[in-house]
Design a protein around this motif. Structure first.
Motif, PDB file in Angstrom:
ATOM      1  N   SER A  69       0.842  -1.194   0.000  1.00 56.14           N
ATOM      2  CA  SER A  69       0.000   0.000   0.000  1.00 56.14           C
ATOM      3  C   SER A  69       0.883   1.254   0.000  1.00 56.14           C
ATOM      4  O   SER A  69       2.044   1.210   0.428  1.00 56.14           O
ATOM      5  N   THR A  70       0.327   2.346  -0.476  1.00 54.44           N
ATOM      6  CA  THR A  70       1.069   3.608  -0.500  1.00 54.44           C
ATOM      7  C   THR A  70       1.520   3.977   0.908  1.00 54.44           C
ATOM      8  O   THR A  70       2.669   4.412   1.106  1.00 54.44           O
ATOM      9  N   GLU A  71       0.655   3.775   1.885  1.00 52.68           N
ATOM     10  CA  GLU A  71       1.003   4.108   3.260  1.00 52.68           C
ATOM     11  C   GLU A  71       2.186   3.282   3.756  1.00 52.68           C
ATOM     12  O   GLU A  71       3.107   3.818   4.378  1.00 52.68           O
ATOM     13  N   LEU A  72       2.155   1.982   3.476  1.00 49.92           N
ATOM     14  CA  LEU A  72       3.251   1.121   3.916  1.00 49.92           C
ATOM     15  C   LEU A  72       4.534   1.466   3.178  1.00 49.92           C
ATOM     16  O   LEU A  72       5.610   1.532   3.782  1.00 49.92           O
ATOM     17  N   ARG A  73       4.461   1.690   1.897  1.00 48.74           N
ATOM     18  CA  ARG A  73       5.645   2.042   1.105  1.00 48.74           C
ATOM     19  C   ARG A  73       6.285   3.323   1.629  1.00 48.74           C
ATOM     20  O   ARG A  73       7.500   3.400   1.808  1.00 48.74           O
ATOM     21  N   ARG A  74       5.468   4.326   1.914  1.00 50.34           N
ATOM     22  CA  ARG A  74       5.998   5.589   2.437  1.00 50.34           C
ATOM     23  C   ARG A  74       6.590   5.410   3.830  1.00 50.34           C
ATOM     24  O   ARG A  74       7.624   5.984   4.154  1.00 50.34           O
ATOM     25  N   TRP A  75       5.917   4.616   4.673  1.00 48.72           N
ATOM     26  CA  TRP A  75       6.432   4.372   6.022  1.00 48.72           C
ATOM     27  C   TRP A  75       7.805   3.696   5.962  1.00 48.72           C
ATOM     28  O   TRP A  75       8.738   4.084   6.670  1.00 48.72           O
ATOM     29  N   PHE A  76       7.938   2.696   5.111  1.00 54.16           N
ATOM     30  CA  PHE A  76       9.191   1.950   4.998  1.00 54.16           C
ATOM     31  C   PHE A  76      10.312   2.851   4.491  1.00 54.16           C
ATOM     32  O   PHE A  76      11.394   2.894   5.093  1.00 54.16           O
ATOM     33  N   GLY A  77      10.074   3.567   3.424  1.00 52.03           N
ATOM     34  CA  GLY A  77      11.076   4.485   2.895  1.00 52.03           C
ATOM     35  C   GLY A  77      12.426   3.851   2.619  1.00 52.03           C
ATOM     36  O   GLY A  77      13.443   4.530   2.632  1.00 52.03           O
ATOM     37  N   HIS A  78      12.467   2.553   2.428  1.00 54.13           N
ATOM     38  CA  HIS A  78      13.699   1.790   2.179  1.00 54.13           C
ATOM     39  C   HIS A  78      14.720   1.955   3.300  1.00 54.13           C
ATOM     40  O   HIS A  78      15.928   1.915   3.078  1.00 54.13           O
ATOM     41  N   ASP A  79      14.208   2.129   4.523  1.00 54.16           N
ATOM     42  CA  ASP A  79      15.061   2.226   5.703  1.00 54.16           C
ATOM     43  C   ASP A  79      15.405   0.804   6.153  1.00 54.16           C
ATOM     44  O   ASP A  79      14.516   0.050   6.570  1.00 54.16           O
ATOM     45  N   PRO A  80      16.672   0.407   6.078  1.00 55.57           N
ATOM     46  CA  PRO A  80      17.054  -0.962   6.466  1.00 55.57           C
ATOM     47  C   PRO A  80      16.626  -1.342   7.884  1.00 55.57           C
ATOM     48  O   PRO A  80      16.335  -2.508   8.151  1.00 55.57           O
ATOM     49  N   ASP A  81      16.547  -0.352   8.778  1.00 57.31           N
ATOM     50  CA  ASP A  81      16.137  -0.637  10.155  1.00 57.31           C
ATOM     51  C   ASP A  81      14.661  -1.017  10.250  1.00 57.31           C
ATOM     52  O   ASP A  81      14.234  -1.598  11.250  1.00 57.31           O
ATOM     53  N   ARG A  82      13.889  -0.680   9.239  1.00 55.72           N
ATOM     54  CA  ARG A  82      12.455  -1.001   9.228  1.00 55.72           C
ATOM     55  C   ARG A  82      12.123  -2.249   8.408  1.00 55.72           C
ATOM     56  O   ARG A  82      10.955  -2.602   8.262  1.00 55.72           O
TER      57      ARG A  82
END
Length: 117
Positions: free
Chosen positions: A48-61
């Motif tokens: 989902s757009t919300e999940l994609r934005r939350w993740f932001g390709h941050d390895p810690d997430r």
């Protein structure tokens, strides 16, 4: 079940053999539609757009992203079953535009499909 590969759309010259599916919600920047040979663009299987934005390709997430994305996939079997069925017939290539080749939604989707043979 056949092999499920993950590849970047920007590496067109070295893509593995198999049916090719773009598994992104958005079309990749800088890629013309006529230049990308696809068997399908499966938007609904992307996070989902919300999940994609939350993740932001941050390895810690990454681990939490995988958990949340798995929950989204569990709730939408109609989105991923066509990919699983294609993989049962032969090799499949899941295409994404992510820079991180180890931690992205296509990798998580591949692992999910392999777990749901």
């Amino acid at each position: 079940m056949g092999t499920v590969h993950v590849a970047r759309v920007y590496d067109r010259a070295s893509l593995p053999e198999g049916r090719r599916f773009l598994v992104e919600r958005l079309w990749p920047r800088g890629v013309r539609r006529e230049d990308l040979e696809l068997d399908g663009w499966v938007r609904d299987v992307a996070p989902s757009t919300e999940l994609r934005r939350w993740f932001g390709h941050d390895p810690d997430r990454w681990e939490e992203f995988r958990r949340r994305y798995t929950a989204e996939l569990d709730a939408a079997p109609g989105a991923w079953r066509p990919l699983r069925d294609a993989a049962r017939a032969g090799p499949v290539v899941l295409l994404s535009s992510a820079r991180d080749e180890e931690r992205n939604s296509a990798v998580a989707l591949r692992d999910y499909l392999l777990a749901h043979r």
